[in-house]
Design an enzyme around this catalytic site. Sequence first.
Site, PDB file in Angstrom:
ATOM      1  CG  ASP A 279       1.207   2.609  -2.826  1.00  0.00           C
ATOM      2  OD1 ASP A 279       1.527   2.053  -1.767  1.00  0.00           O
ATOM      3  OD2 ASP A 279       1.609   3.758  -3.127  1.00  0.00           O
TER       4      ASP A 279
ATOM      5  CG  ASP B 224       2.272   6.831   1.149  1.00  0.00           C
ATOM      6  OD1 ASP B 224       3.047   7.570   0.517  1.00  0.00           O
ATOM      7  OD2 ASP B 224       1.964   5.682   0.774  1.00  0.00           O
TER       8      ASP B 224
ATOM      9  CB  SER C 176       0.516  12.230  -4.694  1.00  0.00           C
ATOM     10  OG  SER C 176      -0.718  12.895  -4.462  1.00  0.00           O
TER      11      SER C 176
END
Length: 288
Positions: free
Chosen positions: A92, A161, A163
């Site tokens: 993201d 980073d 999930s």
Amino acid sequence: MDIMKSGWFSEVNDLWPGVALSLEVEEVLHSERSQFQEILVVKTKSHGKALMLDGIIQCTEKDEMSYHEMISYLPLCSHPKPQHVLIVGGGDGGVAREVAKHPDVEHVTLVDIDNRVIEVCRQYLPRLSLGLNNPKVNISVGDGFEFLRNHRGEYDVIITDSSDPVGPAENLFKQSYYELLKAALKPGGIIASQAGTAWLNMDQVKFTFQHCRTVFPVAAYAITSVPTYPTGQIGFVLGSLNDKINLAEPVKIFSDEDLDRMSIMYYNNKVHQAAFALPRFVENGLRE
């Protein structure tokens, strides 16, 4: 799309049984199944745009800064000269946005397995994905495990980073992954990884912390507040190859003027120190 009944998104997952956070949705901006996971972007009534992967909230525009700033500056400000940084995951762009702000950082490599997350966030989440456009940042699409195997002794700081430990991120919570992280660091290097919430997933926190502590001479667990994450809190494990370091005491302290210039909204040196002050049940659980 049962999770979108009556105009609300509800995060229902076996990782936190009996608990669900719901956000009222004004518009579904994007929905697709990539090669690796379900990708959903919505416009919410109260939290701006939000990104969900496999039905789990990854970030909302209202509170994403606490996660992205903390997972970035806890390791960066604990390192005396973090020039070369690797981000595993983070498609993201939020972590890349923060890491690139640090004045000592010269080069950032971001490795994410799912190019569609990168492309979708570029289109719908520009406040996050602007980090992907920073000239310091180089993007590599591929598997983090394979990338680490081919890059040894190259990085001052590595940030995972990821999930949650389901789907494509499952392998990023295993001890073999932490061994690869260690091998990819320069002497004195530091890692930070998303490590779950002790309120609902204490076993996951303990296992992740134990993997880190087994591999690194210094390991610590820190917490931050993210209201739209399960229980409103998320934790990070940090590990360092410097056996003299105190990860709770930043070696780089930004002034208020620095923080304003860098548009930092959550992190400062006092928040850094406080992140390592843990409730007794967490301290006791990590000692077991």
